[in-house]
Design a protein around this motif. Structure first.
Motif, short mmCIF file in Angstrom:
data_model
loop_
_atom_site.label_atom_id
_atom_site.label_comp_id
_atom_site.label_asym_id
_atom_site.label_seq_id
_atom_site.Cartn_x
_atom_site.Cartn_y
_atom_site.Cartn_z
N SER A 189 -9.57 -3.97 4.82
CA SER A 189 -9.65 -2.63 4.24
C SER A 189 -8.24 -2.17 3.90
O SER A 189 -7.32 -2.99 3.84
N LEU A 190 -8.05 -0.89 3.68
CA LEU A 190 -6.82 -0.38 3.06
C LEU A 190 -5.54 -0.79 3.77
O LEU A 190 -4.60 -1.26 3.15
N VAL A 198 -3.83 0.43 -2.86
CA VAL A 198 -3.30 -0.90 -2.55
C VAL A 198 -3.01 -1.61 -3.86
O VAL A 198 -3.60 -1.31 -4.89
N ARG A 228 -13.24 -0.53 0.77
CA ARG A 228 -12.27 0.40 0.18
C ARG A 228 -12.53 1.84 0.60
O ARG A 228 -11.64 2.67 0.52
N ALA A 276 -7.95 3.65 -2.69
CA ALA A 276 -8.72 3.59 -1.45
C ALA A 276 -8.49 4.89 -0.70
O ALA A 276 -7.71 5.73 -1.14
N SER A 296 0.53 5.79 0.48
CA SER A 296 -0.35 6.92 0.80
C SER A 296 -0.07 8.08 -0.15
O SER A 296 1.06 8.28 -0.60
N TYR A 308 -9.11 1.75 7.73
CA TYR A 308 -9.28 2.48 6.48
C TYR A 308 -8.16 3.48 6.21
O TYR A 308 -7.86 3.78 5.06
N ALA A 318 0.84 -1.19 0.00
CA ALA A 318 0.00 0.00 0.00
C ALA A 318 0.88 1.24 0.00
O ALA A 318 2.03 1.20 0.45
#
Length: 286
Positions: free
Chosen positions: A237-238, A70, A86, A65, A34, A206, A32
């Motif tokens: 989730s994320l 991801v 998501r 997401a 950001s 999340y 993942a």
């Protein structure tokens, strides 16, 4: 930033291709990324990064997401679409979901507090309900990164502490390096952590912004307790917060099923089943 400066003069199209490659490399390593981290690395705006992620998602190379993206891994591809959350619902909408179960979990968690004198309470709907049960504890210090929790605790008889940092408006949570460093220096008797999902592989959330503080709570508590109603079983989730081995107790409203139950038992996580009928809790299970 250094990588970007080396490519000045090669044109925006080339620079975008480099960003795309680096984003995909980071996804391959970490699973993942950001928006904030990518923007900082390349010294570009977060809007530019979001456009990059949109393009890569159209090519089927990642899944966007909240706050990032991801990778399209075999694990995610193999999972039913309904098991992956998501987008983060707004707090008010989450609060009304499975409300009876969350009240029961909060009541059971309040009993677990017992004689603890320093508590850490995470952001989340069930943790918010828990704070409402902790107002009459004159000798307790409560640390939270939730502005909602702190506001609810304004009339509490104990001491209430918020970290410094940036507030994520939708969740009213405080995050960032300053908040993390302040709470990393502390030690809590019990930490209560909220999650968006739990599977045999661990617990999920999340938001990139809030996840690092959740990890601080898990690391810096004598007893770390995850609050999670059964609607979140076998859901991802994320962000993967931690493995099952990294917390001590799960308080929920129903017995976990199959693989999750086996994973919790193998990790020696104590499972406390909260009763919806009498606000008590069922027997603990190893």
């Amino acid at each position: 930033m250094e990588a970007e400066s080396q490519l000045i003069g090669q044109g925006p199209k080339v620079l975008a291709q480099v960003r795309h490659e680096r984003i995909l490399e980071a996804l391959a390593r970490r699973g993942a990324v950001s928006v904030r981290d990518v923007a900082s690395e390349f010294a570009v705006s977060e809007m530019t990064v979001r456009r990059d992620l949109i393009e890569l998602e159209k090519e089927g190379r990642l899944v966007r997401a909240h706050g990032g993206a991801v990778r399209t891994s075999k694990a995610i591809d193999a999972a039913p679409a309904s098991s992956i959350d998501r987008e983060e619902p707004v707090f008010e909408a989450r609060l009304t979901r499975n409300l009876a179960a969350k009240h029961a979990i909060a009541s059971a968690a309040a009993k677990v507090v017992a004689g603890a004198q320093t508590l850490a309470i995470d952001v989340g709907t069930t943790t918010f309900l828990l704070t409402g049960l902790l107002l009459d504890r004159p000798h307790t210090k409560i640390f939270t990164n939730s502005v909602r929790n702190a506001t609810q605790l304004a009339s509490a008889r104990g001491e209430v502490y918020l970290p410094g940092g940036q507030m994520r408006r939708a969740e009213m949570s405080i995050s960032g390096p300053l908040a993390v460093s302040q709470f990393e220096a502390l030690w809590f008797d019990i930490a209560f952590v909220g999650v968006s999902g739990i599977t045999a592989q661990g617990i999920y959330d999340y938001s990139f912004e809030d996840t690092e503080m959740k990890r601080v709570y898990l690391r810096r508590a004598t007893k770390s307790v995850v609050l999670c109603d059964s609607s979140k079983f076998d859901r991802m989730s994320l962000v993967h917060i931690a493995s099952l081995q990294q917390f001590d107790m799960l308080i929920t409203d129903a017995a976990p099923r199959s693989d999750l139950a086996a994973g919790l038992a193998a990790a020696e996580v104590e499972v406390l089943i909260a009763s919806r009928t009498n606000d008590g809790a069922g027997p603990a299970r190893g």
